[in-house]
Design a protein around this motif. Structure first.
Motif, PDB file in Angstrom:
ATOM      1  N   SER A 285       0.830  -1.211   0.000  1.00  0.00           N
ATOM      2  CA  SER A 285       0.000   0.000   0.000  1.00  0.00           C
ATOM      3  C   SER A 285       0.863   1.258   0.000  1.00  0.00           C
ATOM      4  O   SER A 285       0.522   2.251  -0.661  1.00  0.00           O
ATOM      5  CB  SER A 285      -0.921  -0.011   1.219  1.00  0.00           C
ATOM      6  N   ALA A 312      -3.733   4.448  -1.194  1.00  0.00           N
ATOM      7  CA  ALA A 312      -2.955   3.569  -0.318  1.00  0.00           C
ATOM      8  C   ALA A 312      -3.834   2.872   0.710  1.00  0.00           C
ATOM      9  O   ALA A 312      -3.650   1.681   0.999  1.00  0.00           O
ATOM     10  CB  ALA A 312      -1.860   4.381   0.383  1.00  0.00           C
ATOM     11  N   ASP A 315      -6.083   0.274  -0.974  1.00  0.00           N
ATOM     12  CA  ASP A 315      -5.307  -0.845  -1.494  1.00  0.00           C
ATOM     13  C   ASP A 315      -5.122  -1.945  -0.449  1.00  0.00           C
ATOM     14  O   ASP A 315      -4.773  -3.078  -0.790  1.00  0.00           O
ATOM     15  CB  ASP A 315      -3.939  -0.354  -1.975  1.00  0.00           C
TER      16      ASP A 315
END
Length: 416
Positions: A285, A312, A315
């Protein structure tokens, strides 16, 4: 008769040499006392023995009575059908109450599981700092401070742009409606059904906010609940991270000593795999966020830092998280220009291929060994049971189950 030549006593002695002579007399037995029968002696002896036994039993009963002031318990009613039915009914009632208690405490259990999951995931970083001659307390402080700093940066990067975008959308909504009315097809439909006017009145009147969030009170309750949950997770994670080793040893002591070594080895391996998965997912991430920020900043996409942090965070969610982040970032790119939006779509498609086939195998190679099918099944089942939290926990739990099957179940089946 004297013609035999034998004396009167000599013939008997010669014929029966083993008998005593005439001059020897055997003593007669002592006469029994008159008026007393043998049965009286026997009864008297039995009476004495009975008295001794009664005395012993009495002393034992006195000792028991001192320990049990309400007497000895009776025989258990094992064959009583009433007791059997009552025991079964109490068992069913206890099970039902236990299920209700677990269901009622579901949100708290989820917070505890998430905190323990995060503590296990952060433990490899703490141990890495410990190997650098740092104390565990200082290592925990550094790791936990980094986590808090990440959430602070995330809030500072996301909240202001989100507030500005929401305010700007509400301010420019009449202009957007006017642009839609200038379109020939939309204008013809609007002249017949007055759709745009109704939408404008509905949004401007606050009906949309009331329906989505239940008014200001609903929004406040949602925000307070989210903040309380986040604070609870942070505190529990800190406590679990500090006492993780003692918790493991306490759990291992519940296992019989003959099996404790094997259970400790398997448990440590499962914890290492869970920690490796969490650490690897965080690394992936972080890479996704950094690469996304560089790309969006190069294209001058507004709020590049906030979008990169959002990518991020999403993810971390298996299967669908990367798609969600890509859609949001590409949507903001399309608001800038069509060319930027198309470039964002191409970038995220290419990056996802690189992440799936090169970054993830490299990161997870030494930590989690899970087949792709098990990964998908674990994420789907976990997501169906516990939502996003279940999807996050599904993959390491699948790895743990595969480890137990490979080390315990399959060898036992081969021996049968």
């Amino acid at each position: 008769m004297s013609d035999s030549g034998l004396s009167p006593g000599s013939g008997i002695s010669s014929v029966f040499p083993s008998l005593p002579g005439q001059g020897e007399m055997t003593p007669d037995p002592a006469p029994e006392p008159t008026g007393v029968d043998r049965t009286d002696h026997a009864d008297r002896a039995d009476g004495a023995d009975f008295a001794d036994r009664a005395d012993v039993v009495g002393r034992a009963a006195g000792a028991v009575a001192s320990d049990r002031p309400f007497g000895l318990p009776g025989r258990p009613l094992r064959s009583n059908p009433f007791m059997f039915g009552l025991t079964g009914a109490l068992g069913v009632l206890t099970a039902w109450l236990l299920v209700q208690a677990i269901a009622g405490a579901g949100s708290a259990i989820v917070l505890i599981v998430v905190s323990l999951f995060l503590a296990i995931g952060l433990n490899p970083a703490v141990e890495a700092l410990q190997r650098s001659n740092l104390s565990r307390r200082l290592a925990i402080t550094i790791v936990f401070g980094s986590v808090i700093a990440f959430f602070v940066v995330f809030g500072l990067a996301v909240v202001p742009p989100l507030t500005e975008q929401t305010t700007g959308f509400a301010r420019h909504l009449p202009d957007y409606v006017q642009q839609l009315q200038n379109h020939p097809l939309i204008r013809s439909v609007d002249e017949r059904y007055q759709i745009l006017d109704k939408i404008q009145q509905y949004v401007a009147g606050g009906g949309l906010a009331t329906q989505m969030f239940g008014g200001l009170l609903g929004v406040a309750s949602v925000v307070i609940s989210a903040l309380f949950s986040a604070f609870t997770v942070l505190v529990l994670t800190l406590y679990f991270l500090g006492s993780l080793n003692s918790m493991k040893e306490t759990a291992y002591r519940f296992v019989p000593r003959s099996r404790r070594t094997r259970v400790r080895l398997l448990g440590d391996e499962i914890i290492n795999q869970i920690g490796g998965y969490v650490a690897g997912n965080l690394i992936i991430s972080l890479i996704a966020g950094v690469v996304t920020y560089l790309f969006l900043a190069m294209l001058n996409v507004p709020y590049a830092l906030a979008l990169a942090i959002f990518v991020a965070v999403t993810d971390l969610i298996p299967l669908v998280g990367a798609v969600i982040g890509a859609v949001v970032a590409s949507g903001v790119g399309f608001l800038s220009s069509v060319q930027v939006g198309i470039a964002c779509v191409v970038f995220f498609v290419v990056y996802q291929q690189v992440e799936n086939y090169w970054i993830s195998p490299k990161v997870f190679k030494s930590s989690v060994d899970v087949p792709p099918v098990a990964t998908i099944v674990g994420a789907l089942l976990g997501g169906a049971l516990l939502g996003i939290v279940g999807a996050l926990l599904g993959i390491p739990l699948a790895a743990a189950l595969l480890l137990l099957a490979r080390e315990v179940v399959l060898p036992r089946q081969d021996r049968l």
